[in-house]
Scaffold this motif. Sequence first.
Motif, short mmCIF file in Angstrom:
data_model
loop_
_atom_site.label_atom_id
_atom_site.label_comp_id
_atom_site.label_asym_id
_atom_site.label_seq_id
_atom_site.Cartn_x
_atom_site.Cartn_y
_atom_site.Cartn_z
N PRO A 27 0.67 -1.34 -0.04
CA PRO A 27 0.52 -0.03 -0.01
C PRO A 27 0.90 1.46 0.46
CG PRO A 27 -0.21 -0.73 2.19
CD PRO A 27 0.48 -1.49 1.72
N VAL A 28 0.11 1.97 -0.54
CA VAL A 28 1.34 3.44 -0.97
C VAL A 28 0.61 4.61 -0.44
CG1 VAL A 28 1.39 5.60 -2.12
CG2 VAL A 28 1.74 2.99 -3.63
N ILE A 29 0.90 4.80 1.08
CA ILE A 29 1.10 5.95 2.25
C ILE A 29 1.61 7.51 1.69
CG2 ILE A 29 1.15 6.48 4.44
CD1 ILE A 29 0.81 3.88 4.67
N ILE A 30 0.33 8.86 1.46
CA ILE A 30 1.32 9.89 1.26
C ILE A 30 0.73 10.81 2.17
CG2 ILE A 30 0.62 11.64 -0.52
CD1 ILE A 30 0.44 9.59 -2.85
N THR A 31 1.30 10.97 3.42
CA THR A 31 2.18 12.11 4.23
C THR A 31 2.14 13.03 3.81
OG1 THR A 31 3.45 11.78 4.50
CG2 THR A 31 2.97 10.08 5.69
N GLU A 72 6.74 18.42 0.42
CA GLU A 72 8.02 18.68 -0.45
C GLU A 72 7.52 18.32 -2.12
OE1 GLU A 72 11.61 15.86 -0.43
OE2 GLU A 72 10.04 15.03 1.57
N ALA A 73 6.38 17.71 -2.60
CA ALA A 73 6.20 17.57 -4.28
C ALA A 73 5.98 19.74 -4.48
CB ALA A 73 5.70 16.55 -4.24
N VAL A 74 4.69 20.29 -3.89
CA VAL A 74 4.35 20.83 -4.52
C VAL A 74 5.50 22.29 -4.38
CG1 VAL A 74 2.20 20.51 -4.35
CG2 VAL A 74 3.51 21.61 -2.73
N THR A 111 0.07 12.81 -10.99
CA THR A 111 1.46 12.03 -11.27
C THR A 111 2.39 12.65 -10.65
OG1 THR A 111 -0.37 11.09 -12.72
CG2 THR A 111 1.84 10.14 -12.29
N GLU A 112 2.68 13.79 -10.88
CA GLU A 112 4.14 14.25 -11.13
C GLU A 112 4.33 14.46 -9.44
OE1 GLU A 112 6.92 17.44 -12.22
OE2 GLU A 112 4.97 17.38 -13.32
N CYS A 113 3.21 14.83 -9.24
CA CYS A 113 3.27 14.91 -7.58
C CYS A 113 4.11 13.77 -7.03
CB CYS A 113 2.20 15.14 -6.71
SG CYS A 113 2.12 17.54 -7.52
N ILE A 114 3.26 12.62 -6.67
CA ILE A 114 3.03 11.22 -6.02
C ILE A 114 4.23 11.01 -6.69
CG2 ILE A 114 2.25 9.41 -5.99
CD1 ILE A 114 -0.59 10.68 -6.69
N THR A 115 4.80 10.98 -7.34
CA THR A 115 6.21 9.82 -7.92
C THR A 115 7.41 10.88 -7.53
OG1 THR A 115 6.16 10.94 -10.21
CG2 THR A 115 5.46 9.00 -10.22
N THR A 116 6.65 12.25 -7.32
CA THR A 116 8.32 13.52 -6.56
C THR A 116 7.97 13.13 -5.15
OG1 THR A 116 8.28 14.27 -8.27
CG2 THR A 116 9.45 15.47 -6.27
N GLY A 117 7.27 12.63 -4.04
CA GLY A 117 6.88 12.37 -3.28
C GLY A 117 7.39 11.48 -2.58
#
Length: 231
Positions: free
Chosen positions: A201-205, A211-213, A225-231
């Motif tokens: 499972p992918v957990i995004i805090t 940090e991604a934005v 997608t870019e925010c998730i992959t970068t984060g």
Amino acid sequence: MLVTYLEASRDLCETDSILFGAALAVCRIIGAKVSTAGRATGHSSAIPAWRRRIEERIAKARALIGRLICFRSGNNRPRIVRTVRMAFAGTNVSLSQPDITQKLTERIDDLKQRIAAWGKRIRRYTERSTRFNQNRLFQSDQKRLYESLERPMVSGTGPAPNQADTVAFWRGLWSEPVNHSEGPWTEVVASQCAGITPMDPVIITPDDVAEAVLGPRTGKVRGLTECITTG
């Protein structure tokens, strides 16, 4: 007839339309040429001539479909019969032959296919014209392009739905038991997927999102997608 329509007129705009229609009918009867450019809207001049021709074809085809359906339903008025005969002009189809209903259905289907083809042609032109205008606007003024692409938020202005009716509607869809008949292919797919290891499972805090934005380039917004992959 003019007196009858004028007596039923409710406002000045309707009276103006009645008088204009009567004057136009008189001019057509006596063969006088009339220019209606003064009453045309400002958007009519922007429509290409070929598009107007296609729209006229679509209107005529729809009117013909309506009369063919009336004749197929048993309407034998002289004008309807005359139109149907003109629709089959140049063919060996006779209105008294036994399979005339089938011929009418085939003719109606053919007209519907033509209408669909003409409509697709207009949509292709509209989409191509929109892309061209957007590309040109992107080169000249990107801000205006982005503003034009923003969709206004739609807010409901009507009365709110009744809560009891809403609950009853969705309860009838989700609360009733349904027996689905699964095909044999579902067992094959299940057996093929049995050996696949599930992904962790992918957990995004919130820290990952922050940090991604951080630090995007000027005028650029990172996608999801870019925010998730970068984060």
